[in-house]
Design a protein around this motif. Structure first.
Motif, PDB file in Angstrom:
ATOM      1  N   THR A  42       0.857  -1.187   0.000  1.00 52.38           N
ATOM      2  CA  THR A  42       0.000   0.000   0.000  1.00 52.38           C
ATOM      3  C   THR A  42       0.892   1.236   0.000  1.00 52.38           C
ATOM      4  N   THR A  47      -2.363   5.079  -2.743  1.00 54.54           N
ATOM      5  CA  THR A  47      -3.552   4.479  -2.102  1.00 54.54           C
ATOM      6  C   THR A  47      -3.668   4.975  -0.655  1.00 54.54           C
ATOM      7  N   PRO A  48      -3.849   6.264  -0.453  1.00 56.81           N
ATOM      8  CA  PRO A  48      -3.865   6.795   0.924  1.00 56.81           C
ATOM      9  C   PRO A  48      -5.006   6.238   1.780  1.00 56.81           C
ATOM     10  N   GLN A  49      -6.195   6.103   1.207  1.00 61.39           N
ATOM     11  CA  GLN A  49      -7.321   5.602   2.005  1.00 61.39           C
ATOM     12  C   GLN A  49      -7.111   4.140   2.388  1.00 61.39           C
ATOM     13  N   ARG A  50      -6.586   3.354   1.442  1.00 64.51           N
ATOM     14  CA  ARG A  50      -6.288   1.942   1.731  1.00 64.51           C
ATOM     15  C   ARG A  50      -5.263   1.843   2.860  1.00 64.51           C
ATOM     16  N   THR A  51      -4.264   2.718   2.840  1.00 66.50           N
ATOM     17  CA  THR A  51      -3.250   2.712   3.902  1.00 66.50           C
ATOM     18  C   THR A  51      -3.902   2.971   5.257  1.00 66.50           C
ATOM     19  N   LYS A  52      -4.771   3.967   5.290  1.00 71.02           N
ATOM     20  CA  LYS A  52      -5.462   4.285   6.553  1.00 71.02           C
ATOM     21  C   LYS A  52      -6.317   3.107   7.021  1.00 71.02           C
ATOM     22  N   ASP A  53      -7.030   2.482   6.092  1.00 73.82           N
ATOM     23  CA  ASP A  53      -7.894   1.349   6.443  1.00 73.82           C
ATOM     24  C   ASP A  53      -7.080   0.172   6.978  1.00 73.82           C
ATOM     25  N   ARG A  56      -6.164   0.831  10.598  1.00 73.26           N
ATOM     26  CA  ARG A  56      -7.316   0.652  11.494  1.00 73.26           C
ATOM     27  C   ARG A  56      -7.592  -0.830  11.718  1.00 73.26           C
ATOM     28  N   TYR A  83      -1.348   7.878  12.138  1.00 74.69           N
ATOM     29  CA  TYR A  83      -2.644   7.231  12.371  1.00 74.69           C
ATOM     30  C   TYR A  83      -2.679   6.345  13.608  1.00 74.69           C
TER      31      TYR A  83
END
Ligand code: RP5
Length: 171
Positions: A42, A47-53, A56, A83
């Protein structure tokens, strides 16, 4: 042990599949030291949103340490550190015209308050990040501590053996 269910010790993120060749040895060590882990590709940029997901989900699954490896403008470790409160171990990777110096500076020069523990560039850094992750886990795991002691004893034995071979080869 590669696991996909909950109770993960370590989650390793790499910025691109092109990084994998530098990381295989470190990932092998995670298994040899008895850690449970997951590996993801990632990118902080692509893929910033994928990294955040991923961060989490990893926390939900009990992840205790993140290892983040990237080359060039290597922001993955710093973004992950923003994060999470878990320790983030950053591994800068070679490649590109600056061949790892860019990634080293991008990873290590974090602003105060959001730390990334930064390791050597390339395969040695990946291995040391894996060992450091095991040392963190070993604070509460006697079995991982024992695996680390045995690994160091094997490494010391190889050094002594190498001296024996050189002495036997003296003219
Ligand atoms: C970084 O850019 C990656 O971690 C990789 O080291 C580098 C080049 O990526 P690719 O163009 O090979 O996918 O984000």
């Amino acid at each position: 042990m590669l696991v996909s269910a909950a109770q993960i010790d370590v989650v390793l993120l790499m910025g691109s599949a092109s990084d994998w060749k530098y990381l295989k040895g470190g990932v092998a060590l995670l298994g040899e030291l008895g850690l449970t882990f997951r590996v993801h590709v990632t990118s902080a940029h692509r893929t910033p949103q994928r990294t955040k997901d991923i961060v989490r989900t990893a926390e939900d699954d009990g992840c205790k340490v993140f290892i983040c490896a990237a080359g060039m403008a290597a922001h993955l470790a710093g973004v992950v550190a923003s994060y999470t409160l878990r320790p983030v171990l950053g591994v800068p990777l070679p490649g590109g015209v600056l061949d790892g110096v860019d990634a080293l500076l991008s990873t290590v020069q974090m602003p105060g308050g959001i730390p990334v523990a930064t390791f050597a560039v390339g395969s040695a850094g990946a291995k040391n990040a894996a060992v450091c992750a095991a040392q963190i886990i070993a604070i509460e795991s006697e079995s991982v501590g024992q695996a680390l002691r045995e690994m160091r004893a094997r490494a010391a034995g190889k050094v002594e053996q190498s001296e024996t071979e050189i002495l036997a080869d003296l003219p």
